[in-house]
Design an enzyme around this catalytic site. Structure first.
Site, mmCIF file in Angstrom:
data_model
loop_
_atom_site.group_PDB
_atom_site.id
_atom_site.type_symbol
_atom_site.label_atom_id
_atom_site.label_comp_id
_atom_site.label_asym_id
_atom_site.label_seq_id
_atom_site.Cartn_x
_atom_site.Cartn_y
_atom_site.Cartn_z
ATOM 1 C CD GLU A 169 0.615 -1.164 8.099
ATOM 2 O OE1 GLU A 169 0.272 -0.359 8.997
ATOM 3 O OE2 GLU A 169 1.036 -0.798 6.987
ATOM 4 C CD GLU B 38 7.994 0.062 7.597
ATOM 5 O OE1 GLU B 38 7.053 -0.674 7.236
ATOM 6 O OE2 GLU B 38 8.180 1.204 7.116
ATOM 7 C CG ASP C 22 -0.358 0.082 2.532
ATOM 8 O OD1 ASP C 22 0.882 -0.043 2.632
ATOM 9 O OD2 ASP C 22 -1.096 0.279 3.524
ATOM 10 C CB SER C 23 4.586 1.681 -0.059
ATOM 11 O OG SER C 23 4.804 0.574 -0.901
ATOM 12 C CG ASP D 274 0.488 -4.003 2.242
ATOM 13 O OD1 ASP D 274 0.231 -4.626 3.290
ATOM 14 O OD2 ASP D 274 1.217 -2.994 2.203
ATOM 15 C CE LYS E 234 3.271 -5.510 4.087
ATOM 16 N NZ LYS E 234 2.652 -4.489 4.963
HETATM 17 O O1 KIV Z 1 3.539 -1.053 1.728
HETATM 18 C C1 KIV Z 1 4.707 -1.465 1.700
HETATM 19 O O2 KIV Z 1 5.434 -1.286 0.723
HETATM 20 C C2 KIV Z 1 5.211 -2.161 2.869
HETATM 21 C C3 KIV Z 1 6.660 -2.518 2.908
HETATM 22 C C4 KIV Z 1 7.487 -1.316 3.071
HETATM 23 C C5 KIV Z 1 6.959 -3.551 3.907
HETATM 24 O O3 KIV Z 1 4.476 -2.422 3.764
#
Ligand code: KIV
Length: 264
Positions: free
Chosen positions: A114, A181, A44-45, A83, A112
């Protein structure tokens, strides 16, 4: 051979480092995959590095699925992880299962999310339904407002113990790996030694089982801010600006196109 979840366990057991990078579209996913990277995270970056937002909070499920389908289409070997964006899993376990399932329907092999102990009910439910989960603890960007910025977490004995407890909890709940992280090196080393699942570090030092970076940071495509833990392996933004400026000059001066680029 395509990378699988059991292959990542094997790598940890054999002491082989795991490599992971983000990708958000077809051409970049193809480059990452052809480079032999084990895991591609559709992170989600993308909110910050692709959409230009200050945080990842506005990113939606629709946007994540759109990018996931492009990445999946380009990937032949890497394990693709989707994510889960903010508010796609915090409201209820049921909504979390549905949204995680949509990532698998889009072609991802895992999701993934959080959080530590607070998301263990969901991790356990997803694991029960064979949706592999990568956990993410420490500096969790979706918690930016609680943290008061993107700051290193787990500093001091109490915070390190809480991180250790979160790591144990996500493993116990069934996560197949955990991203650490923005965590002090010593704490990341302790967690890595204690857990049987792989730890993937970003700003967590060299003692993790694997490493992940945001692809645009590594390639020098994103320069709004460069965290201390990033190493730039290329400067593609500068190269692109140079190429585009040359094109502009050649169009303006009449040097491009020539007869060679013309049809007859
Ligand atoms: O969203 C993302 O790119 C991430 C990574 C930096 C681990 O969560």
């Amino acid at each position: 051979m395509p990378i699988t979840v059991p292959e990542l366990y094997r790598k940890k057991a054999a002491g082989e480092r795991i490599t992971m990078l983000t990708a958000y579209d077809f051409p970049f996913a193809q480059m990452v995959d052809e480079s032999g990277i084990d895991v591609i995270l559709v992170g989600d970056s993308l909110g910050t590095v692709v959409q230009g937002l200050p945080t990842t909070l506005p990113v939606s499920m629709e946007e994540m699925l759109y990018h996931t389908t492009m990445v999946v289409r380009a990937t032949k070997n890497a394990l693709v992880v989707g994510d889960m964006p903010f508010l796609s899993y915090q409201t209820s376990v049921e909504e979390g299962i549905r949204n995680a399932g949509l990532f698998l329907k889009a072609g991802a092999s895992a999701v993934k999310l959080e959080g530590g102990a607070s998301v263990c009910d969901l991790i356990a439910a997803l694991t029960r339904y064979d949706i592999p989960v990568m956990a993410h603890i420490g500096l969790t960007p979706q918690s930016v407002h609680r943290m008061g910025g993107f700051k290193v977490q787990g500093k001091g004995d109490a915070a390190a113990e809480k991180l250790m407890a979160d790591a144990r909890a996500v493993q116990e709940a069934g996560a197949f790996a955990v991203v650490l992280e923005g965590v002090p090196r010593d704490t990341a080393k302790r967690i890595t030694a204690e857990l049987s699942i792989p730890t993937i570090g970003i700003g967590a030092g060299p003692d993790c089982d694997g490493q992940v970076l945001v692809l645009y940071d590594l390639l020098g495509l994103f320069d709004r801010f460069v965290p201390k833990f990033v190493k730039r392996y290329a400067n593609l933004k500068a190269d692109a600006v140079k190429a585009i400026s040359k094109y502009k000059k050649e169009v303006e001066s009449g040097k491009f196109p020539t007869d060679k680029e013309s049809f007859h």
